[in-house]
Design an enzyme around this catalytic site. Structure first.
Site, PDB file in Angstrom:
ATOM      1  N   GLU A  94       0.834  -1.216   0.000  1.00  0.00           N
ATOM      2  CA  GLU A  94       0.000   0.000   0.000  1.00  0.00           C
ATOM      3  C   GLU A  94       0.859   1.252   0.000  1.00  0.00           C
ATOM      4  O   GLU A  94       1.862   1.339   0.736  1.00  0.00           O
ATOM      5  CB  GLU A  94      -0.888  -0.038   1.252  1.00  0.00           C
TER       6      GLU A  94
ATOM      7  N   SER B 100     -10.832   1.113  -6.462  1.00  0.00           N
ATOM      8  CA  SER B 100     -10.446   1.646  -7.782  1.00  0.00           C
ATOM      9  C   SER B 100     -11.589   1.889  -8.743  1.00  0.00           C
ATOM     10  O   SER B 100     -11.437   1.691  -9.951  1.00  0.00           O
ATOM     11  CB  SER B 100      -9.433   0.716  -8.468  1.00  0.00           C
TER      12      SER B 100
ATOM     13  N   ASP C  54      -3.400   0.786  -9.918  1.00  0.00           N
ATOM     14  CA  ASP C  54      -4.801   0.510 -10.219  1.00  0.00           C
ATOM     15  C   ASP C  54      -5.010   0.241 -11.699  1.00  0.00           C
ATOM     16  O   ASP C  54      -5.644  -0.739 -12.098  1.00  0.00           O
ATOM     17  CB  ASP C  54      -5.677   1.690  -9.786  1.00  0.00           C
TER      18      ASP C  54
ATOM     19  N   LYS D 185     -11.891  10.678  -3.282  1.00  0.00           N
ATOM     20  CA  LYS D 185     -10.627  11.322  -3.670  1.00  0.00           C
ATOM     21  C   LYS D 185     -10.883  12.781  -4.049  1.00  0.00           C
ATOM     22  O   LYS D 185     -10.559  13.246  -5.139  1.00  0.00           O
ATOM     23  CB  LYS D 185     -10.018  10.585  -4.852  1.00  0.00           C
TER      24      LYS D 185
HETATM   25  P1  NG1 Z   1      -7.436   3.763  -4.502  1.00  0.00           P
HETATM   26  O1  NG1 Z   1      -7.551   3.029  -3.275  1.00  0.00           O
HETATM   27  O2  NG1 Z   1      -8.104   3.091  -5.634  1.00  0.00           O
HETATM   28  O3  NG1 Z   1      -7.840   5.187  -4.336  1.00  0.00           O
HETATM   29  C1  NG1 Z   1      -4.923   4.766  -4.505  1.00  0.00           C
HETATM   30  C2  NG1 Z   1      -4.043   5.095  -5.702  1.00  0.00           C
HETATM   31  C3  NG1 Z   1      -3.072   3.957  -6.011  1.00  0.00           C
HETATM   32  C4  NG1 Z   1      -2.297   3.528  -4.772  1.00  0.00           C
HETATM   33  C5  NG1 Z   1      -3.278   3.264  -3.611  1.00  0.00           C
HETATM   34  C6  NG1 Z   1      -2.587   2.969  -2.304  1.00  0.00           C
HETATM   35  C7  NG1 Z   1      -4.968   6.469  -7.511  1.00  0.00           C
HETATM   36  C8  NG1 Z   1      -5.801   6.490  -8.721  1.00  0.00           C
HETATM   37  N1  NG1 Z   1      -4.861   5.294  -6.875  1.00  0.00           N
HETATM   38  O4  NG1 Z   1      -5.831   3.760  -4.870  1.00  0.00           O
HETATM   39  O5  NG1 Z   1      -2.191   4.358  -7.034  1.00  0.00           O
HETATM   40  O6  NG1 Z   1      -1.324   4.465  -4.412  1.00  0.00           O
HETATM   41  O7  NG1 Z   1      -4.133   4.389  -3.396  1.00  0.00           O
HETATM   42  O8  NG1 Z   1      -1.790   1.849  -2.393  1.00  0.00           O
HETATM   43  O9  NG1 Z   1      -4.416   7.489  -7.137  1.00  0.00           O
END
Ligand code: NG1
Length: 464
Positions: A64, A158, A203, A247
């Site tokens: 992670e 994701s 992702d 996000k």
């Molecule tokens: P998610 O959990 O899908 O928001 C994000 C980042 C990944 C990675 C993970 C932590 C984006 C699109 N995705 O994923 O690249 O860093 O957190 O491991 O920024």
């Protein structure tokens, strides 16, 4: 491309879907696709020539916040997905609708720069994908797209990257173009950063390179992937903390702060290494295995002033320094300072755990894999500081209830946990989480919407 009546043929549709979903879900999935096709065929945009696309979500078993440091990850694409039906347009417009009308629609002309939608609007991800393709000087055609998603949003599974990848595939196919998966994964990762996240490439790679029944060991710089079978007698249970981590706003700021702290840590370590007569690193992933970051970084947090001074004095790489100073300028100073040592300790130890986890999975040693997942969660909680009370409680209850391993998954700050369970114990385990976490801790009486199993699934592609 096919006429809509070809897509509506139930028998051939079911043949196409076989292998993408569990056998027991095939009928329900066929109905879902048929509804999507029917709804699209009634919409104003349907012109007869259409194609179906699918992009899965992903769950990360371990690794992670490592990807943006060029350190490996161990995710799998899953059978929760976004599906789409698409048809090319003769104007330069992109028109996207969702079967869930509450999402509204997204419309833009291909020539509009990204982002034109309000912050956090799902349309930004579509526009980002189109922008990413345009930046490669590809001749993109307009398209109409209708989507349907079973990936919970803001949950660490994701959904945003699945939408970026699905949109990129739609735009490419509508324009009669093709792109090799590794290249598209890198393009989609870069494109998603237009929406404001400083993410890595896990992702988009997992979504494109997913394989049925297999876990993906993904390495970066250069991007590459090898697959490892997932044992048939084990199950992956996803348990949502019920805390949404979109996000946008504070979750995006917290995510981007972690990414910045890692870059700052690498810059300071890099300068220290140069002073020692060794090679400079610009990313934590360039450090040799076993590297101890405490020789270069102090235990306590850094202030903004301190970092600006360090970067000014130490970092001779002018573009890197300028980039970091500008990001630092925009970032609020955390109350405990910028925690560079903790972040690098997490990333470097997590890199080691991912390698060990991949070897354990290959050897069928699920107990070692589970133990690594537990240690990973502790590191995410204490050093990366991306957990929250609900995630920690879920993991604690999971550990007491007999799972092999469990941890938060994805960006953190809410969202989901992933639980590795033997198939014979799944039902009992699920009941325990329902009662002890959802009912007793959260007062949730219908936990099934937060608890579901997933299986490793095929990567994104045009279906028919
Ligand atoms: P998610 O959990 O899908 O928001 C994000 C980042 C990944 C990675 C993970 C932590 C984006 C699109 N995705 O994923 O690249 O860093 O957190 O491991 O920024």
């Amino acid at each position: 491309m096919n006429s809509l009546s070809v897509l509506q043929d139930e028998h051939s549709l079911q043949q196409t879907l076989r292998g993408l979903y569990r056998e027991e879900e095939l009928s329900a999935q066929t109905i879902r696709y048929t509804r999507l096709i029917d709804e699209f065929s009634r919409s104003e945009h349907a012109d007869g020539q259409a194609f179906l696309i699918r992009a899965p979500g992903r769950v990360n078993l371990i690794g992670e916040h490592t990807d943006y440091n060029d350190c490996p990850v161990l995710p799998m694409a899953v059978d929760r997905d976004i599906i789409g039906i698409c048809t090319p347009r003769d104007d330069r417009k992109v028109v996207v609708t969702d079967t869930d009308a509450s999402f509204g629609s997204c419309r833009f002309t291909i020539d509009e720069p990204v982002p034109a939608h309000r912050p956090g609007h799902w349309g930004n991800y579509i526009q980002a994908a189109v922008q990413g393709l345009k930046d490669q000087q590809l001749e993109i055609r307009g398209f109409s797209l209708m989507i349907d998603s079973t990936i919970p949003s803001a949950a660490g599974l994701s959904s945003s990257s699945a939408l970026v990848v699905l949109s990129a595939l739609a735009a490419l196919h509508a324009g009669g173009l093709q792109m090799e998966n590794l290249r598209l994964a890198q393009l989609a990762a870069a494109a998603e950063r237009y929406t404001g996240t400083a993410g890595g490439g896990m992702d988009q790679a997992a979504i494109l390179l997913g394989e049925t029944s297999r876990v993906l060991k993904i390495d970066f710089a250069p991007l590459r992937c090898r697959t490892v079978p997932f044992p048939e007698d084990h199950r992956i249970l996803i348990a949502h903390s019920s805390i949404s981590a979109p996000k946008t706003g504070s979750a995006m700021e917290a995510y981007n702060l972690r990414s910045l702290e890692c870059s700052l840590a690498a810059a300071l370590i890099g300068s220290y290494e140069v002073l020692q007569g060794r090679a400079r690193c610009t990313l934590l992933g360039e450090l040799p295995s076993g590297y101890d970051p405490s020789i270069a970084l102090k235990q306590t947090g850094y202030t903004k002033d301190e970092l600006q001074r360090h970067l000014g004095e130490l970092c001779e790489e002018v573009p890197l320094r300028a980039r970091l100073l500008s990001a630092l300028e925009k970032s609020a100073e955390p109350s405990e300072g910028f925690s560079l040592l903790k972040r690098s300790r997490h990333v470097l130890s997590e890199r080691r755990r991912v390698e060990q986890a991949a070897r354990a999975l290959e050897a069928g040693d699920m107990h070692s894999l589970g133990e690594l997942m537990h240690v990973s969660h502790e590191s995410c909680r204490d050093d990366m500081q991306i957990s929250c009370t609900e995630l920690d409680t879920l993991v604690e209850i999971g550990r007491q209830s007999g799972c092999i391993g469990c941890r938060l998954t994805g960006a953190g700050f809410g969202g989901c946990t992933v639980h590795l369970v033997h198939k014979d114990l799944l039902q009992d385990y699920r009941n325990q989480l329902s009662k002890r976490f959802y009912r007793d801790c959260m007062g949730i009486t219908d936990p099934d919407r937060f608890l579901f199993t997933v299986v490793p699934s095929a990567g994104a592609r045009i279906l028919i």
